[in-house]
Design a protein around this motif. Structure first.
Motif, PDB file in Angstrom:
ATOM      1  N   ARG A 111      28.205  -2.745 -26.983  1.00  0.00           N
ATOM      2  CA  ARG A 111      28.621  -1.635 -26.120  1.00  0.00           C
ATOM      3  C   ARG A 111      27.440  -1.009 -25.400  1.00  0.00           C
ATOM      4  O   ARG A 111      27.581  -0.496 -24.302  1.00  0.00           O
ATOM      5  CB  ARG A 111      29.344  -0.567 -26.937  1.00  0.00           C
ATOM      6  CG  ARG A 111      30.647  -1.050 -27.505  1.00  0.00           C
ATOM      7  CD  ARG A 111      31.390   0.019 -28.241  1.00  0.00           C
ATOM      8  NE  ARG A 111      30.472   0.828 -29.055  1.00  0.00           N
ATOM      9  CZ  ARG A 111      30.799   1.935 -29.671  1.00  0.00           C
ATOM     10  NH1 ARG A 111      32.024   2.396 -29.574  1.00  0.00           N
ATOM     11  NH2 ARG A 111      29.936   2.598 -30.392  1.00  0.00           N
ATOM     12  N   VAL A 112      26.275  -1.025 -26.050  1.00  0.00           N
ATOM     13  CA  VAL A 112      25.090  -0.368 -25.513  1.00  0.00           C
ATOM     14  C   VAL A 112      23.887  -1.292 -25.627  1.00  0.00           C
ATOM     15  O   VAL A 112      23.740  -1.999 -26.625  1.00  0.00           O
ATOM     16  CB  VAL A 112      24.796   0.946 -26.295  1.00  0.00           C
ATOM     17  CG1 VAL A 112      23.504   1.579 -25.850  1.00  0.00           C
ATOM     18  CG2 VAL A 112      25.946   1.929 -26.140  1.00  0.00           C
ATOM     19  N   ILE A 113      23.029  -1.272 -24.599  1.00  0.00           N
ATOM     20  CA  ILE A 113      21.748  -1.974 -24.637  1.00  0.00           C
ATOM     21  C   ILE A 113      20.665  -0.936 -24.410  1.00  0.00           C
ATOM     22  O   ILE A 113      20.766  -0.096 -23.510  1.00  0.00           O
ATOM     23  CB  ILE A 113      21.671  -3.077 -23.566  1.00  0.00           C
ATOM     24  CG1 ILE A 113      22.673  -4.184 -23.908  1.00  0.00           C
ATOM     25  CG2 ILE A 113      20.250  -3.628 -23.456  1.00  0.00           C
ATOM     26  CD1 ILE A 113      22.750  -5.276 -22.889  1.00  0.00           C
ATOM     27  N   GLN A 114      19.638  -0.985 -25.233  1.00  0.00           N
ATOM     28  CA  GLN A 114      18.514  -0.066 -25.132  1.00  0.00           C
ATOM     29  C   GLN A 114      17.315  -0.809 -24.561  1.00  0.00           C
ATOM     30  O   GLN A 114      16.953  -1.875 -25.049  1.00  0.00           O
ATOM     31  CB  GLN A 114      18.180   0.486 -26.510  1.00  0.00           C
ATOM     32  CG  GLN A 114      16.978   1.401 -26.537  1.00  0.00           C
ATOM     33  CD  GLN A 114      16.749   1.957 -27.922  1.00  0.00           C
ATOM     34  OE1 GLN A 114      17.632   2.591 -28.485  1.00  0.00           O
ATOM     35  NE2 GLN A 114      15.569   1.711 -28.481  1.00  0.00           N
ATOM     36  N   VAL A 115      16.718  -0.263 -23.522  1.00  0.00           N
ATOM     37  CA  VAL A 115      15.531  -0.836 -22.901  1.00  0.00           C
ATOM     38  C   VAL A 115      14.381   0.140 -23.136  1.00  0.00           C
ATOM     39  O   VAL A 115      14.551   1.345 -22.975  1.00  0.00           O
ATOM     40  CB  VAL A 115      15.743  -1.033 -21.377  1.00  0.00           C
ATOM     41  CG1 VAL A 115      14.466  -1.482 -20.698  1.00  0.00           C
ATOM     42  CG2 VAL A 115      16.874  -2.017 -21.127  1.00  0.00           C
ATOM     43  N   THR A 116      13.222  -0.384 -23.524  1.00  0.00           N
ATOM     44  CA  THR A 116      12.061   0.489 -23.736  1.00  0.00           C
ATOM     45  C   THR A 116      10.903   0.033 -22.863  1.00  0.00           C
ATOM     46  O   THR A 116      10.769  -1.149 -22.549  1.00  0.00           O
ATOM     47  CB  THR A 116      11.611   0.493 -25.210  1.00  0.00           C
ATOM     48  OG1 THR A 116      11.213  -0.815 -25.579  1.00  0.00           O
ATOM     49  CG2 THR A 116      12.720   0.974 -26.127  1.00  0.00           C
TER      50      THR A 116
ATOM     51  N   VAL B  25      12.623   5.426 -23.494  1.00  0.00           N
ATOM     52  CA  VAL B  25      13.873   4.786 -23.903  1.00  0.00           C
ATOM     53  C   VAL B  25      14.929   4.998 -22.816  1.00  0.00           C
ATOM     54  O   VAL B  25      15.141   6.118 -22.355  1.00  0.00           O
ATOM     55  CB  VAL B  25      14.379   5.373 -25.244  1.00  0.00           C
ATOM     56  CG1 VAL B  25      15.729   4.775 -25.627  1.00  0.00           C
ATOM     57  CG2 VAL B  25      13.356   5.155 -26.335  1.00  0.00           C
ATOM     58  N   TYR B  26      15.589   3.892 -22.438  1.00  0.00           N
ATOM     59  CA  TYR B  26      16.643   3.932 -21.431  1.00  0.00           C
ATOM     60  C   TYR B  26      17.870   3.231 -21.994  1.00  0.00           C
ATOM     61  O   TYR B  26      17.761   2.190 -22.631  1.00  0.00           O
ATOM     62  CB  TYR B  26      16.177   3.230 -20.150  1.00  0.00           C
ATOM     63  CG  TYR B  26      14.910   3.845 -19.613  1.00  0.00           C
ATOM     64  CD1 TYR B  26      14.961   4.964 -18.794  1.00  0.00           C
ATOM     65  CD2 TYR B  26      13.670   3.328 -19.965  1.00  0.00           C
ATOM     66  CE1 TYR B  26      13.788   5.549 -18.322  1.00  0.00           C
ATOM     67  CE2 TYR B  26      12.502   3.906 -19.495  1.00  0.00           C
ATOM     68  CZ  TYR B  26      12.570   5.010 -18.676  1.00  0.00           C
ATOM     69  OH  TYR B  26      11.413   5.595 -18.220  1.00  0.00           O
ATOM     70  N   VAL B  27      19.046   3.807 -21.758  1.00  0.00           N
ATOM     71  CA  VAL B  27      20.285   3.278 -22.328  1.00  0.00           C
ATOM     72  C   VAL B  27      21.192   2.757 -21.216  1.00  0.00           C
ATOM     73  O   VAL B  27      21.363   3.409 -20.177  1.00  0.00           O
ATOM     74  CB  VAL B  27      21.014   4.374 -23.146  1.00  0.00           C
ATOM     75  CG1 VAL B  27      22.380   3.905 -23.615  1.00  0.00           C
ATOM     76  CG2 VAL B  27      20.156   4.794 -24.334  1.00  0.00           C
ATOM     77  N   TYR B  28      21.773   1.589 -21.456  1.00  0.00           N
ATOM     78  CA  TYR B  28      22.731   0.965 -20.548  1.00  0.00           C
ATOM     79  C   TYR B  28      24.029   0.746 -21.319  1.00  0.00           C
ATOM     80  O   TYR B  28      24.016   0.247 -22.437  1.00  0.00           O
ATOM     81  CB  TYR B  28      22.191  -0.375 -20.034  1.00  0.00           C
ATOM     82  CG  TYR B  28      21.043  -0.198 -19.074  1.00  0.00           C
ATOM     83  CD1 TYR B  28      21.245  -0.281 -17.703  1.00  0.00           C
ATOM     84  CD2 TYR B  28      19.766   0.081 -19.535  1.00  0.00           C
ATOM     85  CE1 TYR B  28      20.202  -0.095 -16.815  1.00  0.00           C
ATOM     86  CE2 TYR B  28      18.712   0.269 -18.654  1.00  0.00           C
ATOM     87  CZ  TYR B  28      18.941   0.178 -17.294  1.00  0.00           C
ATOM     88  OH  TYR B  28      17.900   0.375 -16.416  1.00  0.00           O
ATOM     89  N   ARG B  29      25.158   1.133 -20.702  1.00  0.00           N
ATOM     90  CA  ARG B  29      26.461   0.995 -21.358  1.00  0.00           C
ATOM     91  C   ARG B  29      27.297  -0.076 -20.653  1.00  0.00           C
ATOM     92  O   ARG B  29      27.296  -0.165 -19.428  1.00  0.00           O
ATOM     93  CB  ARG B  29      27.209   2.323 -21.329  1.00  0.00           C
ATOM     94  CG  ARG B  29      26.461   3.387 -22.129  1.00  0.00           C
ATOM     95  CD  ARG B  29      27.286   4.645 -22.315  1.00  0.00           C
ATOM     96  NE  ARG B  29      26.475   5.646 -22.987  1.00  0.00           N
ATOM     97  CZ  ARG B  29      26.270   5.730 -24.289  1.00  0.00           C
ATOM     98  NH1 ARG B  29      26.840   4.840 -25.081  1.00  0.00           N
ATOM     99  NH2 ARG B  29      25.520   6.672 -24.815  1.00  0.00           N
ATOM    100  N   ARG B  30      28.011  -0.848 -21.468  1.00  0.00           N
ATOM    101  CA  ARG B  30      28.810  -1.957 -20.926  1.00  0.00           C
ATOM    102  C   ARG B  30      29.954  -1.444 -20.068  1.00  0.00           C
ATOM    103  O   ARG B  30      30.631  -0.472 -20.416  1.00  0.00           O
ATOM    104  CB  ARG B  30      29.367  -2.825 -22.056  1.00  0.00           C
ATOM    105  CG  ARG B  30      30.109  -4.048 -21.527  1.00  0.00           C
ATOM    106  CD  ARG B  30      30.318  -5.114 -22.572  1.00  0.00           C
ATOM    107  NE  ARG B  30      30.985  -4.683 -23.765  1.00  0.00           N
ATOM    108  CZ  ARG B  30      32.290  -4.781 -23.974  1.00  0.00           C
ATOM    109  NH1 ARG B  30      33.079  -5.291 -23.060  1.00  0.00           N
ATOM    110  NH2 ARG B  30      32.810  -4.379 -25.098  1.00  0.00           N
TER     111      ARG B  30
END
Length: 76
Positions: A31-36, A53-58
């Motif tokens: 559901r979520v991908i975290q990019v650092t 930290v950056y969050v991407y949601r499906r």
């Protein structure tokens, strides 16, 4: 990286934010991908580091590849 527990890898694309356009492979449609991103620190004790930290949601409206993940400006 291959694991025996993964049955299928799918292609996904990140939309917006600092990783806009990044393509990656995911399993189990998270559901979520975290990019650092690493940050530069000044006069930090040995071993200390910082990361943005950056969050991407499906996008659940996309059911076929490439899956799409949108940048969540309100997270974390």
């Amino acid at each position: 990286m291959e694991t025996s527990d993964v049955t299928e890898w799918e292609t996904a694309v990140l939309d917006g934010g600092p990783a806009d356009g990044l393509r990656l492979r995911v399993s189990d449609r998270p559901r979520v991908i975290q990019v650092t991103y690493p940050c530069q620190v000044e006069a930090a004790p040995r071993g200390v580091h910082a990361e943005g930290v950056y969050v991407y949601r499906r996008d659940h409206g996309v059911g076929s590849q490439p899956l799409r993940y949108g940048f969540d400006v309100a997270s974390p």
